[in-house]
Design an enzyme around this catalytic site. Structure first.
Site, PDB file in Angstrom:
ATOM      1  N   ARG A  37       0.816  -1.212   0.000  1.00  0.00           N
ATOM      2  CA  ARG A  37       0.000   0.000   0.000  1.00  0.00           C
ATOM      3  C   ARG A  37       0.854   1.268   0.000  1.00  0.00           C
ATOM      4  NH1 ARG A  37      -5.075  -0.934   3.684  1.00  0.00           N
ATOM      5  NH2 ARG A  37      -4.016  -2.425   5.019  1.00  0.00           N
ATOM      6  N   HIS A  67       7.259  -5.643  -8.030  1.00  0.00           N
ATOM      7  CA  HIS A  67       5.943  -5.018  -8.256  1.00  0.00           C
ATOM      8  C   HIS A  67       5.842  -3.769  -7.391  1.00  0.00           C
ATOM      9  CE1 HIS A  67       1.699  -4.420  -8.869  1.00  0.00           C
ATOM     10  NE2 HIS A  67       1.525  -5.567  -9.506  1.00  0.00           N
ATOM     11  N   TYR A  70       0.456  -1.310  -5.251  1.00  0.00           N
ATOM     12  CA  TYR A  70      -0.664  -1.168  -6.196  1.00  0.00           C
ATOM     13  C   TYR A  70      -1.545   0.038  -5.906  1.00  0.00           C
ATOM     14  CZ  TYR A  70      -2.744  -4.056  -2.513  1.00  0.00           C
ATOM     15  OH  TYR A  70      -3.136  -4.549  -1.310  1.00  0.00           O
ATOM     16  N   HIS A 107       1.160  -0.662 -12.085  1.00  0.00           N
ATOM     17  CA  HIS A 107      -0.161  -0.425 -12.675  1.00  0.00           C
ATOM     18  C   HIS A 107      -0.175   1.011 -13.193  1.00  0.00           C
ATOM     19  CE1 HIS A 107      -2.132  -3.666  -9.871  1.00  0.00           C
ATOM     20  NE2 HIS A 107      -1.173  -4.145 -10.634  1.00  0.00           N
ATOM     21  N   GLU A 142       1.721  -2.909 -16.640  1.00  0.00           N
ATOM     22  CA  GLU A 142       0.886  -4.109 -16.558  1.00  0.00           C
ATOM     23  C   GLU A 142      -0.400  -3.910 -17.353  1.00  0.00           C
ATOM     24  OE1 GLU A 142       0.397  -5.772 -12.651  1.00  0.00           O
ATOM     25  OE2 GLU A 142      -1.112  -7.204 -13.327  1.00  0.00           O
ATOM     26  N   ASP A 176      -1.016  -9.811 -17.954  1.00  0.00           N
ATOM     27  CA  ASP A 176      -1.680 -10.569 -16.890  1.00  0.00           C
ATOM     28  C   ASP A 176      -2.861 -11.315 -17.519  1.00  0.00           C
ATOM     29  OD1 ASP A 176      -3.651 -11.102 -14.788  1.00  0.00           O
ATOM     30  OD2 ASP A 176      -2.396  -9.883 -13.467  1.00  0.00           O
ATOM     31  N   HIS A 179      -6.249 -10.281 -16.240  1.00  0.00           N
ATOM     32  CA  HIS A 179      -6.604  -8.925 -16.671  1.00  0.00           C
ATOM     33  C   HIS A 179      -6.957  -8.849 -18.157  1.00  0.00           C
ATOM     34  CE1 HIS A 179      -4.064  -7.099 -13.139  1.00  0.00           C
ATOM     35  NE2 HIS A 179      -5.009  -7.893 -12.723  1.00  0.00           N
ATOM     36  N   HIS A 211       1.891 -12.475 -16.006  1.00  0.00           N
ATOM     37  CA  HIS A 211       1.233 -12.839 -14.754  1.00  0.00           C
ATOM     38  C   HIS A 211       0.243 -13.940 -15.099  1.00  0.00           C
ATOM     39  CE1 HIS A 211       1.959  -8.768 -12.520  1.00  0.00           C
ATOM     40  NE2 HIS A 211       3.014  -9.572 -12.513  1.00  0.00           N
ATOM     41  N   ASP A 224     -11.350  -7.960 -12.517  1.00  0.00           N
ATOM     42  CA  ASP A 224     -10.057  -8.182 -11.874  1.00  0.00           C
ATOM     43  C   ASP A 224     -10.158  -8.939 -10.554  1.00  0.00           C
ATOM     44  OD1 ASP A 224      -7.441  -8.198 -11.101  1.00  0.00           O
ATOM     45  OD2 ASP A 224      -7.224  -6.027 -10.912  1.00  0.00           O
ATOM     46  N   HIS A 226      -8.782 -12.483  -9.242  1.00  0.00           N
ATOM     47  CA  HIS A 226      -7.961 -13.640  -9.599  1.00  0.00           C
ATOM     48  C   HIS A 226      -8.541 -14.923  -9.002  1.00  0.00           C
ATOM     49  CE1 HIS A 226      -4.169 -10.877  -9.975  1.00  0.00           C
ATOM     50  NE2 HIS A 226      -5.244 -10.352 -10.522  1.00  0.00           N
ATOM     51  N   GLU A 256      -0.117 -15.147  -9.448  1.00  0.00           N
ATOM     52  CA  GLU A 256      -0.627 -14.227  -8.411  1.00  0.00           C
ATOM     53  C   GLU A 256      -2.005 -14.703  -7.995  1.00  0.00           C
ATOM     54  OE1 GLU A 256      -0.710 -10.804 -11.132  1.00  0.00           O
ATOM     55  OE2 GLU A 256       0.739  -9.860  -9.789  1.00  0.00           O
TER      56      GLU A 256
HETATM   57 ZN    ZN Z   1      -5.180  -8.272 -10.764  1.00  0.00          ZN
HETATM   58 FE    FE Z   2      -1.062  -8.949 -12.223  1.00  0.00          FE
HETATM   59 FE    FE Z   3      -0.390  -6.080 -10.599  1.00  0.00          FE
END
Ligand code: ZN
Ligand code: FE
Ligand code: FE
Length: 276
Positions: A37, A67, A70, A107, A142, A176, A179, A211, A224, A226, A256
């Site tokens: 975060r 990464h 996000y 992102h 991404e 991804d 995604h 991903h 989105d 997963h 992920e």
């Molecule tokens: Zn995602």
């Molecule tokens: Fe991803």
């Molecule tokens: Fe991501």
């Protein structure tokens, strides 16, 4: 060569991630550069990094994927939020040089009503500020599900970002599977066509990492969420077929999915069997 791994916790450092990767049959992995975060990053432990680099070399690891947190939004309408993204990414770029030659995925962000064109302009601005021609890290955009006002829910937006960046050799894309399917690209029935389209719009030479996730929702849902491999709308077979596309040979594949280490070990095993 198949490079496969999953997202790992970086709390105990690099060597620990390397060992965990080996335990679950992985030869690459992804990690957050700091608290997902945002917030302050831990100091780099040079001895830990050195031990990890040795382990990675001995075990022929593929490229790693770091990464970014996000919650960053480099195309926010609020300057303070954009400045925070810039500050974090700038600091991450310096930290990435301790493990040279790897990827840093982020992102692109949400334009929050400013329109995609404005959003793209703001993202380009941040990238042009943080990319140094001498850096060894390649930054990855991404592909996003396109939920809300997310930028990167289609290949055209990614191409437009790359187009605006000066040092294009420091920029690539991480695709991804959850995604792109959520964004409406039919990777289940026609992975060839999706990659052809990517090649036409962005260029396959820009595709650097994958991903690998199943999706709780059908293609085009823009949600989105997963799912574990085989427990979503893509399915194990389609995911393996996608991974086997000749154009994707050698790219690091990172899971992920909602799993602990033992679950990841099973998925890695499952995908290796389906792949070879
Ligand atoms: Zn995602
Ligand atoms: Fe991803
Ligand atoms: Fe991501």
């Amino acid at each position: 060569m198949l490079y496969i791994g999953c997202h790992l916790s970086s709390v105990k450092g690099f060597e620990n991630m390397g060992k965990e990767a080996l335990e679950i049959g992985a030869n690459t992995f992804q990690f957050f550069t700091r608290n997902p975060r945002g917030g302050k990053a831990k100091d780099i432990d040079l001895e830990d990094v050195k031990r990890f680099l040795k382990l990675a070399e001995e075990n022929k690891f593929g490229k790693l994927v770091a990464h970014a947190p996000y919650t960053l939004n480099p195309c926010s309408a609020t300057k303070k939020v954009r400045d925070f993204a810039l500050m974090v990414m700038e600091d991450d770029m310096k930290r990435m040089e301790y493990i040279p030659g790897n990827y840093y995925n982020f992102h692109p962000g949400s334009h929050v009503g400013q329109g995609a064109e404005k959003g793209i302009e703001l993202i380009v601005d941040v990238l042009n500020k943080i990319i140094k021609p001498e850096q060894s890290t390649v930054i990855l955009l991404e592909t996003m599900a396109g939920k809300g006002s997310e930028i990167g829910g289609n290949f055209e937006e990614l191409a437009a970002i790359i187009d605006g960046v000066h040092h294009k050799d420091k920029l690539g894309v991480c695709m991804d599977t959850c995604h792109v399917s959520d964004a409406g690209y039919d990777i289940i029935n026609n992975p060839e066509k999706v990659l052809e389209e990517f090649d036409k719009i962005v260029g396959l030479e820009k595709l650097c990492a994958l991903h690998i996730n199943d999706s709780l929702n059908p293609a085009g849902a823009r949600k989105d969420r997963h799912a574990r491999i085989g427990e979503g709308h893509l399915g194990t077979e389609a995911i393996a077929r996608f991974m086997k596309q000749p154009a994707l040979e050698g790219l690091p594949c990172v899971l992920e999915t909602p799993n602990e280490l033992d679950g990841y070990a099973k998925e890695i095993d499952l995908l290796k069997k389906a792949y070879y």
